[in-house]
Design an enzyme around this catalytic site. Sequence first.
Site, short mmCIF file in Angstrom:
data_model
loop_
_atom_site.label_atom_id
_atom_site.label_comp_id
_atom_site.label_asym_id
_atom_site.label_seq_id
_atom_site.Cartn_x
_atom_site.Cartn_y
_atom_site.Cartn_z
N THR A 89 11.19 21.98 -41.95
CA THR A 89 11.01 22.75 -42.89
C THR A 89 9.46 22.68 -42.23
O THR A 89 9.23 21.51 -41.99
CB THR A 89 11.63 21.41 -43.94
OG1 THR A 89 10.60 21.91 -45.27
CG2 THR A 89 10.99 19.99 -44.16
N GLU A 90 9.41 23.34 -42.62
CA GLU A 90 7.72 23.56 -41.58
C GLU A 90 6.04 22.81 -42.77
O GLU A 90 4.98 22.22 -42.34
CB GLU A 90 7.24 24.98 -41.61
CG GLU A 90 6.49 26.02 -43.20
CD GLU A 90 8.17 26.53 -44.48
OE1 GLU A 90 9.30 25.73 -44.02
OE2 GLU A 90 7.99 27.34 -44.57
N ASN A 91 7.18 22.38 -43.47
CA ASN A 91 5.69 20.92 -43.98
C ASN A 91 5.60 20.12 -43.00
O ASN A 91 5.08 19.06 -42.80
CB ASN A 91 5.29 20.97 -45.09
CG ASN A 91 6.94 20.53 -45.85
OD1 ASN A 91 7.57 20.96 -45.52
ND2 ASN A 91 7.18 19.12 -46.72
N GLN A 106 1.64 19.88 -38.87
CA GLN A 106 1.07 21.31 -39.09
C GLN A 106 1.37 22.10 -37.08
O GLN A 106 1.59 23.14 -37.32
CB GLN A 106 0.26 21.97 -40.08
CG GLN A 106 0.46 21.23 -41.16
CD GLN A 106 1.59 21.82 -42.41
OE1 GLN A 106 1.53 22.71 -42.44
NE2 GLN A 106 2.77 21.19 -41.88
N SER A 118 3.99 21.59 -36.04
CA SER A 118 5.17 22.31 -36.70
C SER A 118 5.05 23.82 -36.40
O SER A 118 6.35 24.48 -36.38
CB SER A 118 5.14 22.02 -38.36
OG SER A 118 6.12 22.70 -38.93
#
Lengths: 236, 236, 217, 217
Positions: C53-55, C92, C95
């Site tokens: 999950t990109e967060n 981030q 990510s």
Amino acid sequence: MIDKRVASLEAAVSGIVDGATIMIGGFAAAGSPVELIHALIDQGSTNLIIVNNNTGSGHIGMAALIENDRVKKIITSYPRTANSVVFPEYYKDGKIELEIVPQGTLAERIRAGGAGIPAFYTPTAVGTPLGEGKEVRSFDGKEYILEYGITADFALIKCKTSDRYGNLLFDKTGRNFGPIMAMAAKTTCAQTSEMVELGEIDPEHVVTPGIFVNRVVTVPKPVHESVYIEQGRVYP
Amino acid sequence: MIDKRVASLEAAVSGIVDGATIMIGGFAAAGSPVELIHALIDQGSTNLIIVNNNTGSGHIGMAALIENDRVKKIITSYPRTANSVVFPEYYKDGKIELEIVPQGTLAERIRAGGAGIPAFYTPTAVGTPLGEGKEVRSFDGKEYILEYGITADFALIKCKTSDRYGNLLFDKTGRNFGPIMAMAAKTTCAQTSEMVELGEIDPEHVVTPGIFVNRVVTVPKPVHESVYIEQGRVYP
Amino acid sequence: MKNQDETIGWSRTEMAWRAAQDIPDSTYVNLGVGMPVMVAQYIPKDREVIYHTENGLLGMGPVPPKESIDLELINAGNEPVTALPGSCYFHQGDSFAMIRGGHIDICVLGAMQVAENGDLANWSTGVPGTVPSVGGAMDLVAGVKRIFVITQHCTKFKEPKLLQECSYPLTGKKVVSRVYTDLAVIDVIDKGFKLVELAPGITFDYVQSKTGATIHQ
Amino acid sequence: MKNQDETIGWSRTEMAWRAAQDIPDSTYVNLGVGMPVMVAQYIPKDREVIYHTENGLLGMGPVPPKESIDLELINAGNEPVTALPGSCYFHQGDSFAMIRGGHIDICVLGAMQVAENGDLANWSTGVPGTVPSVGGAMDLVAGVKRIFVITQHCTKFKEPKLLQECSYPLTGKKVVSRVYTDLAVIDVIDKGFKLVELAPGITFDYVQSKTGATIHQ
């Protein structure tokens, strides 16, 4: 099942072909994956393009890879280390190509390669011989040069702890290039001193997420380069 | 003596001037430094340029900063979050400028700003409205656009653990933008739930090295945005 | 033939189930908000898939029971989730290095429109005055190896979503690999849309009639 | 006046001591290999300085006794070091983000040549056939806020190292702030070299006679 573990050093380096680009971790001897490098020598591929911060010491590890005539070109920041006896001879004799890159630019190029950034501007080396022939551009009145991301077919790195997903922890300054090289290679092979169960590594502490790692081989007691050098060891 | 600790939220945000660029951590409510944002509202500076992934919820935190007329412009990837009631009104009425940036480009621009990279090429947004008007360049036959690093005067971030050097540990997905914003701001202010002695944080586990942090204020029991929203709280 | 509103073809859960069958073992997968998230429930039990999950979490697990919700542990859709054994957190920058650097194998996303050349529009209708919000969608389509779209075949106004060209602002150009709708599974290949599979009881002609571009058989 | 070989002016330790007096409290400092490393020993005890070594450690401590050497804990000069309480390890991408991003306050480096405009040459004599090795030197001078040079005033062949222009390949352009030699402390300002302090027993005229460019008083 996701299982990055491989049973042997041989399996860890299988599939490397002649002419491959290989990133090899380590700053001087710290973090140098000596056992994986020796497995690469045994494996036999040649004409390799190596990305490594140094050129190895004595006649083992990185230096042995060169001395066994496997390296066509090396991309490095500091080839002139103590006990570097093999590289200078090869360089003088024109038997190896050298691309010299400032250490931080090397790091950033590797990180960029791993992060899908094809090129970036940096202030490092502007107005120096290592900036010559490179595209110069001004931002806010200051000059920068354009540098390109690097990727590799394989990365060979050394870590301390892994789980079967390939989540990695490193050992002190042995961390150096490992995490960014893991990002930048199609196939990343790590040698680890210990293999733990999933969940034993705190998710807050993972340094290299397993997504960047393809193969992990356990080498419970890796031998440090300096030990081999004291022994006068020559590989193979 | 190196001591990043400050005694109060007021001291943490002191010196922020009108027109300053401020990065504020958080993805939705996770990692949002609510107490620092409220201190910023109390502090009174205005015409701020804010870098935040969202625009806040309800009438507290990030949303309250907007509702108290302090924000001239916001640089964000996703202003349209649940419970985002303040921003849409301000946007519709032309009372706030919006720069919309893909989340990964926003992250990379912040990281670049912190790493001394003035600009880089990225494949994200090529051929879309967010790529329009940007410099396009091909590398290996694929198109990329040029994006610029962002820096800020201040960063306000939330973490879980700190020592007096400002070494930080974060809390799960609350980590999000904290580490990269800390790198990109001249003055980084962190609120931490706990302050520990030097040496209590394992040097292998540090997420944000203290060199990127200037002020740390302990907020032992930070209130989560969602709690205020349930209470219908309006700040101040 | 029945009207689409009368639930012919695959239901939402069947669409999610169908997409899940195409997620191979040992892959890293990112699931968009909404129907894409449902896909995780239907992955065959003998496959191990790691969710990104990109967060900032790799190894995301299902939504926890209310009493064990942790407000600092959410997914990119702002929902409470869990972290499975072997998971890790990251910032981030890292990510999106995973995303942009091509390290994620599959991303499943919703769509407003998909063009026969693989163009995707899923972030904005372009209507003036609406608040544009892109999040990580453009990064995901630019960086993830394969983009799967899961969507109703037509809009609620019965207009086709699979088209010769997108009229909405693009999320990415030539990015979609495969589309799962209530009526069919359709690949995007060099010459355009290609039928992979029809939902039970659905004919090719019917799918074609609901599609704004040629579907190759 | 005595010959330089007869150890007039400051000794090596005195040079290191002198440079150390200019390292303020609460700073982040990177020390180059050789004489620069000695500076750490002479920082006044009431100042707290954190040492960065570009191979990946912030909070570097002194060389440990032989019996507690850890081969995986070294500095950029490949010497065994220690990690002090409050230290942290990081990878090369992050280490040079600290450097290039302007987060390090002071770097002390050796020099082959320094020009009056602040150009520095310290990585290569440019002699064909030698193995060029740059390491992190170019990154440090491009990124660190203030660059201090510590060097003998002349080469062992008694040629001046402080010049109008460097003849060796540059490490960086207009980067040096201050130079500590055995004879003097000299700043680089807009109009060129400027004397800050003379070593005991050394005259201005003597320093000027050993320098390849004008020193402003």
